[in-house]
Design a protein around this motif. Structure first.
Motif, PDB file in Angstrom:
ATOM      1  N   ARG A  52       0.826  -1.203   0.000  1.00  0.00           N
ATOM      2  CA  ARG A  52       0.000   0.000   0.000  1.00  0.00           C
ATOM      3  C   ARG A  52       0.861   1.254   0.000  1.00  0.00           C
ATOM      4  NH1 ARG A  52      -5.309  -0.436   1.238  1.00  0.00           N
ATOM      5  NH2 ARG A  52      -5.999  -2.603   1.312  1.00  0.00           N
ATOM      6  N   ILE A  53       0.224   2.365  -0.433  1.00  0.00           N
ATOM      7  CA  ILE A  53       0.793   3.691  -0.235  1.00  0.00           C
ATOM      8  C   ILE A  53      -0.172   4.478   0.633  1.00  0.00           C
ATOM      9  CG2 ILE A  53       2.075   3.654  -2.411  1.00  0.00           C
ATOM     10  CD1 ILE A  53      -0.070   5.522  -3.551  1.00  0.00           C
ATOM     11  N   ALA A  54       0.348   5.363   1.455  1.00  0.00           N
ATOM     12  CA  ALA A  54      -0.474   6.095   2.419  1.00  0.00           C
ATOM     13  C   ALA A  54      -1.163   7.294   1.765  1.00  0.00           C
ATOM     14  CB  ALA A  54       0.387   6.558   3.586  1.00  0.00           C
ATOM     15  N   ILE A  55      -2.307   7.671   2.338  1.00  0.00           N
ATOM     16  CA  ILE A  55      -3.029   8.899   1.973  1.00  0.00           C
ATOM     17  C   ILE A  55      -2.985   9.812   3.190  1.00  0.00           C
ATOM     18  CG2 ILE A  55      -5.229   9.914   1.302  1.00  0.00           C
ATOM     19  CD1 ILE A  55      -5.967   7.218   0.052  1.00  0.00           C
ATOM     20  N   ARG A  73      -0.228  12.987  -1.139  1.00  0.00           N
ATOM     21  CA  ARG A  73      -0.602  14.196  -0.416  1.00  0.00           C
ATOM     22  C   ARG A  73      -1.109  15.238  -1.418  1.00  0.00           C
ATOM     23  NH1 ARG A  73       4.606  13.135   2.046  1.00  0.00           N
ATOM     24  NH2 ARG A  73       4.386  12.491   4.239  1.00  0.00           N
ATOM     25  N   PRO A  74      -1.827  16.273  -0.944  1.00  0.00           N
ATOM     26  CA  PRO A  74      -2.198  17.350  -1.848  1.00  0.00           C
ATOM     27  C   PRO A  74      -0.944  17.979  -2.474  1.00  0.00           C
ATOM     28  CG  PRO A  74      -3.456  17.516   0.171  1.00  0.00           C
ATOM     29  CD  PRO A  74      -2.426  16.449   0.396  1.00  0.00           C
ATOM     30  N   GLY A  75      -0.949  18.130  -3.779  1.00  0.00           N
ATOM     31  CA  GLY A  75       0.208  18.681  -4.476  1.00  0.00           C
ATOM     32  C   GLY A  75       1.304  17.675  -4.744  1.00  0.00           C
ATOM     33  N   GLN A 132      -2.260   7.780 -12.652  1.00  0.00           N
ATOM     34  CA  GLN A 132      -1.762   8.849 -11.786  1.00  0.00           C
ATOM     35  C   GLN A 132      -2.912   9.327 -10.904  1.00  0.00           C
ATOM     36  OE1 GLN A 132      -1.276  13.127 -12.822  1.00  0.00           O
ATOM     37  NE2 GLN A 132       0.933  12.666 -12.766  1.00  0.00           N
ATOM     38  N   ILE A 133      -2.698   9.324  -9.605  1.00  0.00           N
ATOM     39  CA  ILE A 133      -3.729   9.723  -8.647  1.00  0.00           C
ATOM     40  C   ILE A 133      -3.260  10.965  -7.909  1.00  0.00           C
ATOM     41  CG2 ILE A 133      -5.124   9.026  -6.663  1.00  0.00           C
ATOM     42  CD1 ILE A 133      -4.687   6.130  -7.469  1.00  0.00           C
ATOM     43  N   ALA A 134      -4.087  12.004  -7.936  1.00  0.00           N
ATOM     44  CA  ALA A 134      -3.828  13.227  -7.187  1.00  0.00           C
ATOM     45  C   ALA A 134      -5.004  13.469  -6.244  1.00  0.00           C
ATOM     46  CB  ALA A 134      -3.637  14.414  -8.133  1.00  0.00           C
ATOM     47  N   VAL A 135      -4.772  14.214  -5.181  1.00  0.00           N
ATOM     48  CA  VAL A 135      -5.829  14.521  -4.227  1.00  0.00           C
ATOM     49  C   VAL A 135      -5.717  15.980  -3.831  1.00  0.00           C
ATOM     50  CG1 VAL A 135      -4.466  13.858  -2.190  1.00  0.00           C
ATOM     51  CG2 VAL A 135      -6.967  13.723  -2.094  1.00  0.00           C
ATOM     52  N   ASP A 136      -6.853  16.628  -3.597  1.00  0.00           N
ATOM     53  CA  ASP A 136      -6.827  18.037  -3.199  1.00  0.00           C
ATOM     54  C   ASP A 136      -6.979  18.155  -1.687  1.00  0.00           C
ATOM     55  OD1 ASP A 136      -9.490  17.558  -2.679  1.00  0.00           O
ATOM     56  OD2 ASP A 136     -10.269  18.914  -4.208  1.00  0.00           O
TER      57      ASP A 136
END
Length: 567
Positions: A75-78, A153-155, A173-177
């Motif tokens: 896994r990778i962390a959020i 992480r955001p950015g 590719q996953i990005a999060v705000d």
């Protein structure tokens, strides 16, 4: 039995039907409040578990069970200001997410709300993204992807990569705000010898139906926006009968609970096919797929979508809708027909809360504001009511004179109204205006997460829930939970008292039966309103107090009106 006695018996029957029949239908058609957040025990508030919460969230055995499942895959962390969790690299899947700003209960040490859980854990709920296998060989469902970084992480987006045996390379590719929105860019690079059709898809899969009840006023379950309209159908039972499909350009689909939402948001400029379907073991899935596009050797294609997973915060949903072009994402909150009134009330109430720091005080200030805006209309209402009080002696005389001639009595009463320039219906307008305002506040308290678990004073820990403090069990000192319909709280009692004094200032009815009805009405309404949210009761009590004050001021300015009524 004379007519007066018949009328009183009829009223008593209607009152009994209201008291005992209302609880039978309110849950389905007009839910009165959120579940109680606290219980009064030995005179003190104790937090209660919520129906939609994970009942074992704080139990080590439950955490170990979930942790066992999480440890089975890389896994990778959020990490964001709003969320914590992880992405499963086998699949890949977004299947581990908690909302750190929201707690299961009002207890200070309560666990945060868990929205997503991996398959194999209790209440599995996850999202996945991939490609159709028609003419393409995407990585297998159990393939482990390689991540470009250990934390999302955001950015700081993370790129997941995998390849197949025929020369295609796949990237997600996953990005999060800083809110609850993930952006997913799915890329296929074709290094093979022949063109391949590429059609991206996304899915949300959940185990079981929503723990929040689906009612006439509040929708929970499958939801979509397609062909320009928000659709609160089908529900889970419809999906059980067979797949529910649609095709649209722009829009989204997913599952909505009362306060939480998961939504798949394809490219808003692209056509896509969406569907809801049921699986084995009471599992449900929302998924979409775009039309395939041919990718020649040496070429690549990227298809972008978004995934919302989080709390239905009003301002945040409006931001995604207005500034990021997500078609009607704000309709995830089921405002209903009066959204044009409910949203301004919410924004003003929320602004007041930010100013004073207490939602109960904000509701009182909202009530004062509404009454100030309605002051000219209310003054005309009270003037009309005072005029009615002034003509009561004359009406009583007509009643005595023509008690055996009902037709003549009605004619003389109408003549009296005309002579005294009194309109008995003039006082109805403010009441009619209050009805949509009251309903709009009801919806705001019931729907918006901003009102969830908001305290007021003392024992009131949640304005969106009923008053837990009742004298029936001596305010919790007796270890006894009274039946729902007699568990009248302190705030509803205050509401009944305020209505009693307000009714006393109104014009006295002409006959004794009506007097008895109006004498009982405040206490009937007290029982009816007792299960409603405390915030609504605070609004009504404040309205009654302001009305009493206005009437007192009117009689002080025109003492003849009050004296005439007592002759």
């Amino acid at each position: 039995m004379n007519d007066d006695r018949k009328n009183f018996v009829l009223f008593a029957v209607i009152a009994a039907l209201i008291l005992f029949g209302w609880p039978l239908i309110q849950g389905k058609f007009f839910p009165t409040a959120n579940p109680p957040a606290t219980k009064i025990v030995d005179g003190k508030s104790r937090p209660l578990p919520q129906p939609g919460a994970d009942p074992t969230a704080d139990a080590p055995s439950a955490i170990r069970e979930r942790q066992v499942v999480l440890r089975e895959t890389p896994r990778i962390a959020i990490e964001t200001p709003q969320m914590r969790g992880s992405i499963n690299l086998r699949g890949p899947r977004i299947d581990d997410l908690v909302l750190i700003d929201y707690k299961e209960t009002v207890a200070k040490n309560s666990a945060p709300i868990r929205l997503l859980s991996p398959a194999g854990a209790p209440d599995a709920y996850f999202a996945g993204f991939g490609w159709r296998s028609e003419g393409l060989s995407p990585p297998a469902a159990d393939a482990v992807w390689t991540a470009s970084a250990p934390v999302l992480r955001p950015g700081q987006p993370v790129t997941l990569t995998a390849a197949n045996a025929t020369g295609q390379r796949f990237q997600i590719q996953i990005a999060v705000d800083d809110g609850y929105m993930f952006t997913v860019r799915q890329t296929v690079a074709n290094a093979g010898n022949a063109p391949v059709p590429v059609a991206a898809y996304g899915l949300v899969n959940r185990s079981g139906v929503s723990k929040d009840p689906d009612s006439w006023t509040i929708h929970t379950g499958p939801m979509s926006v397609n062909n320009g309209a928000a659709n609160y159908k089908p529900d889970f039972s419809d999906v059980d009968e067979g797949p529910q499909r649609f095709s649209t350009k722009g829009g989204w689909l997913g599952f909505t609970d009362k306060y939480w939402l998961t939504a798949l948001i394809p490219d808003q400029a692209a056509q896509f096919d969406g569907q809801f379907r049921a699986g084995a073991g009471k599992t449900y899935q929302a998924d979409y797929a775009v039309a395939p596009r041919s990718v020649a050797p040496g070429q690549a294609i990227t298809q972008t979508s978004r995934f919302f997973a989080g709390a239905k915060e009003v301002r945040l949903l409006d931001r995604y809708t207005d500034k990021q072009g997500v078609t009607k994402l704000d309709y995830a909150i089921d405002w209903g027909w009066l959204r044009v009134l409910e949203k301004p009330i919410f924004y003003y109430l929320d602004w007041l809360f930010r100013m004073v720091g207490n939602f109960g005080v904000a509701i009182i200030l909202l009530t004062v504001t509404i009454r100030l805006l309605m002051f000219p209309i209310a003054q005309r209402q009270f003037a009309s009511m005072a005029s009615m009080r002034a003509v009561q002696p004359k009406m009583k005389a007509l009643q005595e004179r023509y008690k055996d001639d009902k037709v003549r009595l009605q004619q003389e009463v109408m003549a009296l109204y005309k002579q005294e320039k009194v309109n008995p219906l003039a006082g109805c307008l403010p009441t009619l205006i209050q009805i949509p305002i009251f309903y709009a506040l009801y919806k705001v308290l019931m729907l918006t997460i901003e009102m969830r678990h908001q305290p007021f004073v003392a024992w009131i820990k949640d304005l969106s829930a009923p008053d837990p403090l009742t004298p029936v069990n001596l305010f919790g000192l007796i270890p006894f939970t009274p039946p729902h319909f007699i568990a009248i709280g302190v705030v509803p009692i205050l509401l009944g008292i305020s209505m009693f004094f307000q009714f006393r200032l109104n014009p006295a009815p002409m006959d004794d039966t009506q007097k008895q009805v109006f004498a009982i009405m405040p206490w009937v309404l007290m029982f009816v309103m007792a299960p409603f949210a405390v915030g609504l009761q605070v609004y009504w009590i404040t309205t009654n107090c302001i009305s009493i004050l206005q009437q007192r001021l009117l009689y002080a300015r025109h003492p003849g009106l009050n004296q005439a009524a007592t002759k």
